[in-house]
Design an enzyme around this catalytic site. Structure first.
Site, PDB file in Angstrom:
ATOM      1  N   ASN A   1      -2.082  -2.818  13.202  1.00 52.18           N
ATOM      2  CA  ASN A   1      -3.545  -2.710  13.128  1.00 52.18           C
ATOM      3  C   ASN A   1      -4.081  -1.495  13.883  1.00 52.18           C
ATOM      4  O   ASN A   1      -4.933  -0.766  13.379  1.00 52.18           O
ATOM      5  CB  ASN A   1      -4.200  -3.997  13.643  1.00 52.18           C
ATOM      6  CG  ASN A   1      -3.815  -5.210  12.810  1.00 52.18           C
ATOM      7  OD1 ASN A   1      -3.171  -5.061  11.766  1.00 52.18           O
ATOM      8  ND2 ASN A   1      -4.179  -6.399  13.260  1.00 52.18           N
TER       9      ASN A   1
ATOM     10  N   LYS B   1     -15.618  30.019 -28.951  1.00 46.17           N
ATOM     11  CA  LYS B   1     -16.186  29.374 -27.766  1.00 46.17           C
ATOM     12  C   LYS B   1     -15.494  29.701 -26.452  1.00 46.17           C
ATOM     13  O   LYS B   1     -14.293  29.887 -26.386  1.00 46.17           O
ATOM     14  CB  LYS B   1     -16.200  27.854 -27.958  1.00 46.17           C
ATOM     15  CG  LYS B   1     -17.190  27.445 -29.033  1.00 46.17           C
ATOM     16  CD  LYS B   1     -17.640  26.025 -28.856  1.00 46.17           C
ATOM     17  CE  LYS B   1     -18.529  25.886 -27.647  1.00 46.17           C
ATOM     18  NZ  LYS B   1     -18.781  24.488 -27.381  1.00 46.17           N
TER      19      LYS B   1
ATOM     20  N   SER C   1       0.832  -1.211   0.000  1.00 47.56           N
ATOM     21  CA  SER C   1       0.000   0.000   0.000  1.00 47.56           C
ATOM     22  C   SER C   1       0.865   1.260   0.000  1.00 47.56           C
ATOM     23  O   SER C   1       0.347   2.375   0.025  1.00 47.56           O
ATOM     24  CB  SER C   1      -0.930  -0.002   1.211  1.00 47.56           C
ATOM     25  OG  SER C   1      -0.202  -0.233   2.395  1.00 47.56           O
TER      26      SER C   1
ATOM     27  N   GLN D   1      -7.233  -2.448   4.156  1.00 49.09           N
ATOM     28  CA  GLN D   1      -6.242  -1.625   3.457  1.00 49.09           C
ATOM     29  C   GLN D   1      -6.893  -0.871   2.290  1.00 49.09           C
ATOM     30  O   GLN D   1      -6.402   0.165   1.859  1.00 49.09           O
ATOM     31  CB  GLN D   1      -5.106  -2.520   2.939  1.00 49.09           C
ATOM     32  CG  GLN D   1      -4.022  -1.780   2.211  1.00 49.09           C
ATOM     33  CD  GLN D   1      -2.776  -2.629   2.061  1.00 49.09           C
ATOM     34  OE1 GLN D   1      -2.025  -2.813   3.012  1.00 49.09           O
ATOM     35  NE2 GLN D   1      -2.553  -3.174   0.875  1.00 49.09           N
TER      36      GLN D   1
ATOM     37  N   ASN E   1     -15.867  27.844 -22.816  1.00 53.18           N
ATOM     38  CA  ASN E   1     -16.527  26.669 -22.234  1.00 53.18           C
ATOM     39  C   ASN E   1     -16.459  26.656 -20.701  1.00 53.18           C
ATOM     40  O   ASN E   1     -15.431  26.991 -20.127  1.00 53.18           O
ATOM     41  CB  ASN E   1     -15.876  25.390 -22.770  1.00 53.18           C
ATOM     42  CG  ASN E   1     -16.089  25.238 -24.267  1.00 53.18           C
ATOM     43  OD1 ASN E   1     -17.083  25.710 -24.811  1.00 53.18           O
ATOM     44  ND2 ASN E   1     -15.142  24.598 -24.937  1.00 53.18           N
TER      45      ASN E   1
ATOM     46  N   TYR F   1      -9.323  -7.096  12.505  1.00 50.11           N
ATOM     47  CA  TYR F   1      -8.665  -6.582  11.305  1.00 50.11           C
ATOM     48  C   TYR F   1      -8.617  -7.639  10.211  1.00 50.11           C
ATOM     49  O   TYR F   1      -8.360  -8.817  10.466  1.00 50.11           O
ATOM     50  CB  TYR F   1      -7.226  -6.120  11.626  1.00 50.11           C
ATOM     51  CG  TYR F   1      -6.504  -5.600  10.389  1.00 50.11           C
ATOM     52  CD1 TYR F   1      -6.656  -4.283   9.983  1.00 50.11           C
ATOM     53  CD2 TYR F   1      -5.728  -6.447   9.604  1.00 50.11           C
ATOM     54  CE1 TYR F   1      -6.035  -3.815   8.832  1.00 50.11           C
ATOM     55  CE2 TYR F   1      -5.104  -5.988   8.448  1.00 50.11           C
ATOM     56  CZ  TYR F   1      -5.271  -4.671   8.067  1.00 50.11           C
ATOM     57  OH  TYR F   1      -4.663  -4.213   6.928  1.00 50.11           O
TER      58      TYR F   1
ATOM     59  N   THR G   1     -39.520  25.028 -12.186  1.00 49.09           N
ATOM     60  CA  THR G   1     -39.792  23.635 -11.819  1.00 49.09           C
ATOM     61  C   THR G   1     -39.839  22.878 -13.136  1.00 49.09           C
ATOM     62  O   THR G   1     -40.284  23.428 -14.161  1.00 49.09           O
ATOM     63  CB  THR G   1     -41.135  23.467 -11.073  1.00 49.09           C
ATOM     64  OG1 THR G   1     -42.187  23.856 -11.956  1.00 49.09           O
ATOM     65  CG2 THR G   1     -41.207  24.320  -9.813  1.00 49.09           C
ATOM     66  N   HIS G   2     -39.341  21.661 -13.135  1.00 54.15           N
ATOM     67  CA  HIS G   2     -39.249  20.869 -14.376  1.00 54.15           C
ATOM     68  C   HIS G   2     -38.438  21.604 -15.448  1.00 54.15           C
ATOM     69  O   HIS G   2     -38.633  21.375 -16.637  1.00 54.15           O
ATOM     70  CB  HIS G   2     -40.644  20.534 -14.939  1.00 54.15           C
ATOM     71  CG  HIS G   2     -41.579  19.994 -13.909  1.00 54.15           C
ATOM     72  ND1 HIS G   2     -41.721  18.651 -13.640  1.00 54.15           N
ATOM     73  CD2 HIS G   2     -42.404  20.639 -13.039  1.00 54.15           C
ATOM     74  CE1 HIS G   2     -42.614  18.484 -12.678  1.00 54.15           C
ATOM     75  NE2 HIS G   2     -43.034  19.666 -12.287  1.00 54.15           N
TER      76      HIS G   2
ATOM     77  N   SER H   1     -12.148  26.485 -26.993  1.00 57.51           N
ATOM     78  CA  SER H   1     -12.173  25.283 -27.823  1.00 57.51           C
ATOM     79  C   SER H   1     -10.935  25.236 -28.693  1.00 57.51           C
ATOM     80  O   SER H   1     -10.455  26.269 -29.156  1.00 57.51           O
ATOM     81  CB  SER H   1     -13.432  25.296 -28.682  1.00 57.51           C
ATOM     82  OG  SER H   1     -13.259  24.453 -29.795  1.00 57.51           O
TER      83      SER H   1
ATOM     84  N   GLU I   1     -18.790  22.019 -15.473  1.00 52.36           N
ATOM     85  CA  GLU I   1     -19.134  20.671 -15.952  1.00 52.36           C
ATOM     86  C   GLU I   1     -18.481  19.609 -15.077  1.00 52.36           C
ATOM     87  O   GLU I   1     -19.076  18.568 -14.771  1.00 52.36           O
ATOM     88  CB  GLU I   1     -18.666  20.499 -17.406  1.00 52.36           C
ATOM     89  CG  GLU I   1     -19.378  21.413 -18.395  1.00 52.36           C
ATOM     90  CD  GLU I   1     -18.673  21.441 -19.740  1.00 52.36           C
ATOM     91  OE1 GLU I   1     -18.934  20.543 -20.547  1.00 52.36           O
ATOM     92  OE2 GLU I   1     -17.848  22.340 -19.973  1.00 52.36           O
TER      93      GLU I   1
ATOM     94  N   LYS J   1      -8.168   3.188   2.040  1.00 48.50           N
ATOM     95  CA  LYS J   1      -7.394   4.432   1.893  1.00 48.50           C
ATOM     96  C   LYS J   1      -7.610   5.176   0.594  1.00 48.50           C
ATOM     97  O   LYS J   1      -7.806   6.387   0.586  1.00 48.50           O
ATOM     98  CB  LYS J   1      -5.915   4.130   2.068  1.00 48.50           C
ATOM     99  CG  LYS J   1      -5.595   3.868   3.509  1.00 48.50           C
ATOM    100  CD  LYS J   1      -4.220   3.294   3.695  1.00 48.50           C
ATOM    101  CE  LYS J   1      -4.219   2.519   4.994  1.00 48.50           C
ATOM    102  NZ  LYS J   1      -5.178   1.376   4.988  1.00 48.50           N
TER     103      LYS J   1
HETATM  104  N1  ARG Z   1      -1.024  -1.512   5.188  1.00 49.59           N
HETATM  105  C1  ARG Z   1      -1.956  -2.038   6.134  1.00 49.59           C
HETATM  106  C2  ARG Z   1      -3.289  -1.334   5.989  1.00 49.59           C
HETATM  107  O1  ARG Z   1      -3.314  -0.355   5.367  1.00 49.59           O
HETATM  108  C3  ARG Z   1      -1.445  -1.835   7.511  1.00 49.59           C
HETATM  109  C4  ARG Z   1      -1.981  -2.819   8.506  1.00 49.59           C
HETATM  110  C5  ARG Z   1      -1.412  -4.148   8.229  1.00 49.59           C
HETATM  111  N2  ARG Z   1      -1.716  -5.068   9.267  1.00 49.59           N
HETATM  112  C6  ARG Z   1      -1.585  -6.375   9.074  1.00 49.59           C
HETATM  113  N3  ARG Z   1      -1.927  -7.148  10.043  1.00 49.59           N
HETATM  114  N4  ARG Z   1      -1.133  -6.851   7.946  1.00 49.59           N
HETATM  115  O2  ARG Z   1      -4.283  -1.773   6.458  1.00 49.59           O
END
Ligand code: ARG
Length: 460
Positions: free
Chosen positions: A105, A278, A18, A317, A280, A312, A150-151, A272, A285, A320
């Protein structure tokens, strides 16, 4: 060291890592590591000398990260392991003491709560600025008549101030939703360990106080597996993005030649590549089109957490990127809305002319009949006939003579003066005197309420 004897498959590593996206959590990770280390020393779990070396090492790591020269390694799985690895390279084996009484965790849950809390607070702040612009623009255009719809059919005229303030109140409620989300980030997960608590008599309240958490989580299983604070934030963001999409859509319509109600600043428009004439409204948008993406992130995180057994799981993960892309997208959209509104120039005459059509006063004519004693439903029918008659005769109602009026209603023929009053420009606006209506006096009242709302920042 681990119990695995074979090296990890490179594709597994790529799937599992990650670091590419969670590296942005380094400020939170360092802050919590410092607080954790200080607590460990205060409880005699590590030596004072260890603490000093750890803090010095964390400072060095921070300098590298801040200056963009942190040496990321091939096999850094996430930011938490990367920082610990580097800390140990810099400070020596004492670096290995930092993870005492801590698991990734509870560590990652803590970083994430800190990140979410900051972004929620930033949105509260940013929305306040957007509301300030809406309020200023409303004050500048207090009695500029325009059609209300309206509409998407012209319905009844309103003042531009009234229309702009409609968004003010949406964003005021969004602000409250973000403040609520910020409060939901207020319990510290750290100290929960992997899932069951830790084997040391730690002082979680000390860590909470240093990191600005109001309380500590009550249950370690809940702490390491709970992400509902993120759902609350994403939910606030989804509603806010949806509001922004409505504003964007209106700016697209209003700036078209067909409407011609406003012109966006050049700095918020593009040209454009083919058609030189134009201008825009791309930003407007994109306000429209970004909303479903934010809503999808909310939906996706619900999917990640759905039916997930305690505690956990690596699934978590996947919280994020939904969170990060949401805060990046939303904050840019709020800034864009603010910039576009601040620079838009409205065309008073075009809006007035579009709202001057007598037919928009049809409800007012019906209400005149009500005042003369006719039940509303019956009055509605009479005016519908009158409108049809005027359209067929090819002239406005105000030009129908007494005889023509009498064909629809003797009462209207007898009260032609009052009828003309109801049909006069401004008549249907100033007659909307109910609380929250568009009559100037009510809009002034609303402006005062808006000032009061802006002055009170929702409590986190
Ligand atoms: N990169 C992990 C996450 O974002 C961190 C926690 C990992 N914990 C584990 N027991 N592998 O969740």
């Amino acid at each position: 060291m681990s119990r695995l004897s074979e090296p990890q498959d490179p594709d597994f590593q790529r799937l599992n890592a990650s670091i590419a996206f969670d590296r942005r959590l380094w400020p939170q990770d360092l802050a919590q590591s410092r607080a954790h280390a200080r607590m460990l020393a205060a409880r005699g779990i590590i030596e004072q000398a260890d603490l000093e070396q750890l803090l010095a090492g964390l400072d060095a790591v921070e300098a590298e990260l801040r200056e963009g020269r942190f040496p990321f390694a091939e096999d850094d799985e996430d930011i938490h392991m990367a920082i610990e690895r580097r800390l140990t390279e810099i400070a020596g084996p004492v670096g290995g003491r930092l993870h005492t009484a801590r698991s990734r965790n509870d560590q990652v849950a803590t970083d994430l709560a800190m990140y979410t809390r900051e972004r929620a607070a930033a949105s509260v702040e940013q929305l306040g600025e957007l509301m300030g612009v809406l309020l200023a623009r409303a004050e500048e255009h207090l009695d500029w008549a325009m059609p209300g719809y309206t509409h998407l059919q012209r319905a009844q005229p309103v003042y531009l101030a009234h229309h702009l303030l409609a968004y003010f109140w949406m964003f005021d409620r969004d602000r409250e939703r973000f403040a609520f989300a910020e409060r939901q980030c207020g319990r510290l997960p750290l100290g929960s360990g992997a899932l069951a608590g830790v084997n040391f008599d730690t002082d979680r309240r000390q860590v909470a106080a240093e990191l600005g958490f109001a309380a500590v989580t009550e249950n370690s299983l809940d702490a390491v597996s709970g992400r509902d604070f993120a759902l609350d934030y994403l939910s606030a963001a989804a509603t806010c993005a949806t509001h922004l999409s409505r504003l964007g859509a209106e700016l697209v319509l209003w700036s078209s030649s067909e409407f011609g109600f406003c012109e966006l600043a050049d700095s918020w428009s593009s040209s454009s590549s083919l058609m030189p004439q134009k201008k825009n409204p791309d930003a407007a948008e994109l306000l429209r089109a970004k909303a479903p993406r934010v809503v999808a992130h909310l939906s996706a995180l619900h999917g990640v957490i759905h039916a997930l057994p305690l505690a956990y799981n690596k699934d978590l993960q996947e919280d994020k990127e939904h969170l990060f892309d949401t805060s990046d997208t939303l904050e840019l959209c709020i800034a864009a809305a603010r910039g576009m509104l601040a620079g838009a120039r409205f065309d008073r005459e075009v809006m007035r002319a579009a709202s001057a059509d007598e037919l928009v006063a049809a409800t007012d004519v019906a209400d005149l009949l009500v005042r003369l004693g006719i039940p509303f439903r019956e009055a509605h029918g009479i005016v519908a006939g009158l409108v049809r008659g005027a359209l067929e005769a090819g002239k406005p109602i105000s030009e129908l003579d007494e005889q023509e009026l009498a064909a629809h209603s003797e009462l209207l023929a007898a009260h032609r003066e009052q009828l003309l009053q109801a049909l006069s420009p401004g008549g249907p606006l100033e007659s909307k005197v109910s609380e929250g209506g568009t009559a100037t006096a009510r809009v002034r009242e609303q402006l005062a309420q808006a000032h009061a709302a802006l002055a009170r920042t929702p409590a986190a």
